[in-house]
Design an enzyme around this catalytic site. Structure first.
Site, PDB file in Angstrom:
ATOM      1  N   GLU A   1       0.885  -1.168   0.000  1.00  0.00           N
ATOM      2  CA  GLU A   1       0.000   0.000   0.000  1.00  0.00           C
ATOM      3  C   GLU A   1       0.912   1.205   0.000  1.00  0.00           C
ATOM      4  O   GLU A   1       1.475   1.566   1.035  1.00  0.00           O
ATOM      5  CB  GLU A   1      -0.907  -0.018   1.245  1.00  0.00           C
ATOM      6  CG  GLU A   1      -1.869  -1.187   1.294  1.00  0.00           C
ATOM      7  CD  GLU A   1      -2.974  -1.101   0.247  1.00  0.00           C
ATOM      8  OE1 GLU A   1      -3.137  -0.035  -0.373  1.00  0.00           O
ATOM      9  OE2 GLU A   1      -3.664  -2.109   0.038  1.00  0.00           O
TER      10      GLU A   1
ATOM     11  N   CYS B   1      -1.678   9.692   2.428  1.00  0.00           N
ATOM     12  CA  CYS B   1      -1.254   9.048   1.169  1.00  0.00           C
ATOM     13  C   CYS B   1      -2.135   9.464   0.004  1.00  0.00           C
ATOM     14  O   CYS B   1      -1.688   9.456  -1.141  1.00  0.00           O
ATOM     15  CB  CYS B   1      -1.266   7.534   1.329  1.00  0.00           C
ATOM     16  SG  CYS B   1      -2.862   6.877   1.835  1.00  0.00           S
TER      17      CYS B   1
END
Ligand code: NAD
Length: 507
Positions: free
Chosen positions: A218, A252
């Site tokens: 991720e 993110c």
């Protein structure tokens, strides 16, 4: 709140061995056990919410409301979702009905992968460690948690609380920096879920490859925003600017840069300036609604981007490395080859990159690595469709930023350099689950079709087997599909008869 206590490197092999023993004990086979642990996790978060808020404030200067919204309650809802759904998710699934196979009861068992490791970054230590932990518990694994050493107070609190709320035979925390993670990566895990930057992801994947351990990555990257000049500019400015200043841009999926037609740039900037004044009527440095950067090193990194930009700073620009402070900063007329366009910014700086039109914006997006998220602000369905249809990214979101990560039922994950695999909810459960195909073929099946598989291979056997396993072909490319209603009717009839027979047999 003391400093983070690192786990001695020499203790790691024993912890790994203990977890394997814990897994082999078979405790996690019981769904009731998994639910008890998930409830323990949920109460660990709930009972200690204030302590987590304080720890996150100490680590990131983060306002408690941001911690609640984006981290604590997100982790808690992952735990509760897993608690509510683990029976359903873990239930064996029957394979699709097929005449040749149904008698063998083809079934998919949902089994834990074994002893898994979760490596988390600093920016959302709750969601990205405890949220993933919930998925791994629900799937029945033993779990080693390796949080980021940068988030000291929060991760020490997690290390202190885990043994109080969860079974230490199955769930352990190891804290430390590179030598600790390096030692962990020498060992064999049954799955690694790594969240963080691409550079370290390559180290993790290379180490995992030595054991053929599957890895879910991720990662991050530069998530672009494309703005339609005719969109609701006030709304766009409010949401984009919030997405950039939440957790001081250390998200993110923060909007990394904005692509807007050159002649609409000033309109957008005017709206951002207006919203900035409402968010921070006084100096953001003194506001309790604004986070700090995690470390002096990261502050200096972002300062370098600002110092070297060829764009024009129209909001902010102030930096205090010692205080890990970067003012919310907006920069206009940023060229494609700017310092702000090199790497993921991961800080509260918004570059605005003027383009000729939508086609050029799409070209810019497609010339870069696939982003974790791509945003478009438009009320025009054709504009939105053109962006979604002609680009690739982990997620594609219209008229919103950041919050899609928490949308129930949606997978979250990157593509290419922004990551591989999906998480949240059932998708998280599947990351840590082995879908084990099973059959149980009764003896009588050999008296029917399958008897032909045994030698000697006579022409009759070959003919019958070929008939049984004949693959009906699609129309040849360039020709039209013929109507095969007769065949469908026969299949439907056979299906009904066998379903009735099966039902009777079971009754
Ligand atoms: P990072 O890559 O520096 O660190 C992540 C983890 O790797 C930490 O636990 C760290 O201890 C460990 N690590 C660091 N160096 C290592 C080494 N040499 N060997 C082994 N392990 C090592 O990432 P970060 O700065 O903590 O987080 C920021 C990055 O994470 C950003 O790129 C962001 O976009 C990404 N991110 C992605 C998601 C997502 O869900 N896709 C979520 C949050 C953050």
């Amino acid at each position: 709140m003391g400093p983070l206590v690192y786990t001695p490197v020499e203790d790691i092999p024993k912890i790994h061995e203990d977890l394997r023993k814990g897994f082999r004990s078979g405790k996690t086979k019981s769904i009731a056990y998994r639910k008890e642990q998930l409830a323990g996790l949920a109460y660990m978060i709930k009972d200690n919410t204030e302590r987590f808020q304080d720890a996150l404030k100490a680590d990131l200067g983060r306002p408690p409301i941001e911690s609640d919204l984006l981290d604590i309650s997100a982790a808690l809802s992952e735990a509760k979702d897993a608690y509510d759904n683990v029976e359903k998710w873990a239930k064996p699934e029957k394979a699709r009905w097929d005449f040749n196979w149904f008698a063998m009861k083809p079934t998919i068992r949902k089994e834990p992968k074994g002893v898994v490791m979760i490596i988390a970054p600093f920016n959302f230590p709750m969601l990205l460690m405890l949220g993933h932990l919930a998925s791994a518990i629900a799937a029945g694994n033993a779990v080693l948690m390796k949080p980021s050493e940068l988030c000291q107070a929060t991760n020490q609190l997690i290390a202190d609380l885990v043994p109080q709320y969860l079974d230490s035979d199955l769930y352990r925390v190891v804290n430390g920096d590179v030598p600790v993670t390096t030692k962990l990566l020498e060992l064999r895990w049954d799955h690694i879920l790594y969240t963080g930057g691409g550079r370290v992801a390559k180290i993790v994947c290379a180490a995992a490859a030595k054991h053929l351990t599957p890895v879910t990555t991720e990662l991050g990257g530069k998530s672009p925003v494309i703005i339609d000049p005719k969109c609701d500019m006030k709304l766009a400015a409010r949401r984009i600017f919030w997405g950039k200043i939440a957790n001081a841009g250390q998200v993110c999926v923060a909007p990394d840069y904005v692509l807007i037609p050159r002649d609409a740039q000033d309109h957008f900037i005017q709206e951002v300036q207006d919203i900035y004044k409402t968010f921070y009527p006084t100096d953001p440095a003194t506001s309790d609604s604004y986070s700090r950067i995690i470390s002096e090193g990261h502050t200096a990194r972002i300062k370098r981007y600002i110092d070297e930009t060829k764009g024009e700073i129209i909001i902010g620009g102030e930096v205090d490395v010692g205080k890990k402070y970067i003012a919310p900063t907006v920069v206009k007329n940023v060229p494609f080859d700017d310092s702000l366009m090199d790497e993921e910014i991961f800080g509260p700086v918004l570059p605005i990159v003027p383009v000729k039109d939508l086609d050029e914006a799409i070209e810019v997006v497609n010339s870069r690595d696939h982003a974790l998220s791509l945003y478009v602000f438009t009320q025009d369905p054709a504009f939105k469709a053109k962006v979604f249809d002609n680009t690739q990214s982990g997620s594609a979101v219209a008229n919103e930023v950041v919050i899609h990560v928490g949308a129930t039922g949606l997978p979250f994950g990157g593509i290419g350099p922004s990551g591989s695999g999906y998480h949240t909810g059932k998708y998280g459960f599947d990351v840590f689950t082995h879908h084990r195909g099973t059959l149980d073929n009764p003896g009588w099946v050999d008296t029917l079709i399958l008897k032909g598989r045994y030698p000697p291979y006579t022409p009759e056997k070959i003919r019958n087997l070929r008939k049984a396993f004949n693959v009906s072909m699609p129309p040849r490319p360039g020709t039209k599909a013929g109507k095969r209603w007769g065949l469908w009717l026969v299949f439907a009839l056979l299906g009904t008869i066998s379903a009735v027979l099966m039902k009777r047999k079971r009754a």
